[in-house]
Design an enzyme around this catalytic site. Structure first.
Site: not given
Ligand SMILES: [Zn+2]
Length: 655
Positions: A316, A340-341, A344, A363, A418, A426
């Protein structure tokens, strides 16, 4: 945080407010003006993934002047940092990883002493720069001369053969979560917002784009400037303060096509028509998003469709979402990624997780918002189908992760951020917000969420601050509602609380019936009404598994697999989500004819969401699977971005 540190924070908050009030007068005083940069309050806002000590001195603006050398695979030049500090501060600590620092100078060009500290495998190195003590309300610049290394983890330097055109090289960056420090020496923490500008010099036959406006320092739209020697310079500015993981760069043979006056797509010329058709609903999505949760505050919203090695679905980056070409399916079936992006631009880019422990605030909110955009543009049925697919994926994740990692608020100290990039942030995050929406009603929930984005715009957010905001502005002391919502259980406890409700899609009922008839009752594949189904229904079908299936258990015969592959033409499927779903079944059965499909898929795109699970599936299949995994990985690895190869290296080992 100690009492002393808290004192420093309030001193700096004052300095930050004073320093930035002077700056904000130049950008106008409208409601859209970003407010002063405030440090995140509270001990849970301390970021364990940075060496920076923003309570003493912090970066508020980064000005880059870099030249891209495609032969050496380096970016080299300077970063000038604008710094605020408490009175008496005589050092600033920055984050770097794999950077070669040549010198650091003050605004008068005098060299400053600096020390590069010990390397941490996850965090990289602290770069401490020393200077004469700051006076009250002072603001200073330092300039770091440096170059990146060819192995910089944020950057991928592609050879011409790795692009669609095949003629010219390509470079792109991926900063999230903590990779910006491999190409920009700054305080690389999501809570330390910075404006930025850049002057990028690149070969003249390439085009440079960034997550910023093409503007000169005077605010004029800039054309590239010829430098001679076959090089051109491009200028950019981002006036809204952003977390440094959103500083992003793309350089390649790319062209632009508009959707409407404020949206459009960049990609390689040979792919431009297809991308423009596929992603054209973007313009409508921006309008739908604004109707839901208020004005889009970033000016343009463009997309950059990257070469196939881009490691994520999308990133994003403000004003310019970076996207994988695997969403160009030819039928607009995967455009939820754009929703989705785009979402953001509110959740993540406007209201930002203060640390990676609260990644769910970026998220979970975005998956919720994405689904609301999809509902606005494509209707309730489509939105419910996507919710159910998300729920299914969450159930798998809940089974596979240790309980402690299924909390929304994580403790990632000593780990790579990560580790928190999974369906908990999410899908569990989105499910939590849907639970609140269902309990209080959509109108009340929407009014709160719109206010949440406005109240907290351009600020870092923690789980504790989110809870405080929703209690103050939505629950307002209603004890019955408070206990009904179980908010503390949702964010601080593992698994799903008792008020979680599975979404239902009636469009999946015939799909489930067909799945049982084929997979369980061993019927023929010719009875599957494949051509009547949309992509989401096909994903649901290929995601069907017997109850209580153990990993490694074979539940289909070779004859069934061959029937399925031939009847649904799965070896030639053009939709990446469906190819992936088919390979997850076929490789788990050691179905030999699917190895060629897997090899083609794994060597033609590098999206980690597809690549890593497929190598994992192969890896679970003994010598047969491991032999194939090693052979395919040796061929595929040069294609992948370090984000993807770093993950697969841990599983398969470096070939
Ligand atoms: Zn995302």
């Amino acid at each position: 945080m100690t009492r002393k540190a808290l004192g420093l924070v309030s001193a700096l908050a004052l300095a930050a407010a004073m320093g930035l009030s002077a700056c904000s007068t130049t950008t106008g005083g409208s409601a859209m003006t970003p407010p002063a940069i405030a440090p995140a309050p509270g001990p849970e806002a301390v970021d364990v993934h940075t060496h920076a000590r923003p309570e003493i001195a912090r970066v508020v603006d980064v000005a880059l002047d870099l030249t891209a050398d495609f032969n050496a695979k380096t970016l080299a030049g300077t970063a000038t940092l604008d710094i605020l500090a408490i009175p008496g501060a005589n050092e600033i600590v920055l984050d770097i990883r794999d950077l070669d620092i040549q010198d650091v100078r003050d605004a008068a060009g005098q060299p400053l002493r600096y020390v590069v500290g010990d390397n941490d495998a996850v965090l990289g190195q602290p770069l401490t720069v020393y200077f004469p003590a700051f006076a009250a309300n002072e603001r200073r610049k330092i300039t770091i001369r440096y170059s990146t290394r060819p192995n910089a983890a944020a950057l991928q330097w592609l050879n011409p053969s790795q692009t669609a055109g095949g003629q010219k090289p390509y470079l792109f960056s991926q900063g999230q979560a903590i990779l910006t420090r491999t190409w920009v020496p700054t305080q690389d923490s999501p809570g330390i917002r910075q404006t930025y500008s850049a002057r990028i010099t690149a070969p003249e036959d390439l085009t440079v784009v960034m997550s910023a406006d093409h503007l000169t320092p005077n605010g004029e739209r800039a054309a590239p400037h010829s430098e001679g020697g076959g090089m051109k310079t491009w200028r950019f500015r981002m006036d809204n303060p952003i977390p440094p993981y959103l500083i992003a760069l793309g350089v390649g043979d790319i062209a632009f096509a508009p959707f409407d006056g404020r949206t459009g797509v960049w990609t390689e010329p040979s792919r431009l028509r297809a991308a423009q058709w596929e992603l054209e609903p973007t313009a409508q999505m921006v309008t739908a998003a604004e109707k839901l949760y208020g004005p889009y505050r970033w000016g343009r919203y463009d997309l950059l469709v990257l070469p196939p090695s881009f490691p994520f679905g999308g990133m994003e980056n403000p004003k310019l979402t970076f996207a994988t070409p695997t969403i160009i399916a030819g039928d607009r079936s995967l455009v939820s990624l754009v929703a989705h992006e785009l979402a953001h631009s509110w959740s993540g880019n406007l209201v930002t997780n203060a640390t990676w422990n609260d990644f769910w605030l970026n998220e979970g909110f975005t998956v919720y918002f994405e689904n609301r955009i999809m509902e606005s543009v494509y209707g309730h049925d489509r939105a419910m189908q996507e919710q159910v697919l998300g729920w299914d994926s969450l159930q798998d994740t809940l089974k596979s992760l240790p309980a402690a990692d299924t909390r929304l608020h994580l403790d990632l100290k000593g780990r790579d951020p990560d580790d928190g990039m999974n369906d908990i942030a999410y899908e569990k995050g989105a499910l939590f917000l849907r639970t609140i929406e269902r309990t209080v009603g959509r109108d009340r929930f929407d009014a709160w969420l719109r206010g949440y984005f406005d109240r907290n715009a351009y600020r870092p957010m923690t789980t504790a601050m989110f809870l405080e905001d929703i209690r103050d502005n939505l629950i307002k002391g209603d004890a019955a509602l408070e206990s009904q919502l179980q908010m503390d259980a949702w964010v601080y406890q593992p698994g799903l609380p008792s008020n979680a409700v599975a979404p239902v899609s009636h469009a999946f009922e015939p799909v489930d019936a067909a799945a049982v008839a084929f997979f369980k009752d061993k019927g023929p594949a010719s009875a599957i009404p494949w051509s009547d189904w949309n992509t989401q229904q096909r994903q649901r079908f290929l995601g069907w598994r017997p109850e209580g299936l153990r990993t490694g258990a074979d539940w289909l015969t070779n004859a069934q697999l061959a029937d399925l592959e031939r009847t649904l033409n799965l070896a030639n499927e053009g939709n990446a989500e469906l190819t992936f779903a088919w390979l997850q079944i076929a490789l788990a059965h050691r179905y030999q004819p699917s190895v060629a499909t897997a090899e083609k898929f794994l060597t033609s795109q590098g999206r980690r969401k597809f690549v890593l699970p497929l190598f994992q599936t192969l890896w679970n299949e003994g010598d047969w699977g491991r032999g194939n995994a090693r052979r395919i990985y040796a061929e595929a690895r040069p294609l992948y971005h370090p984000v993807t190869s770093g993950s697969v290296d841990q599983l398969v080992g470096r070939p």
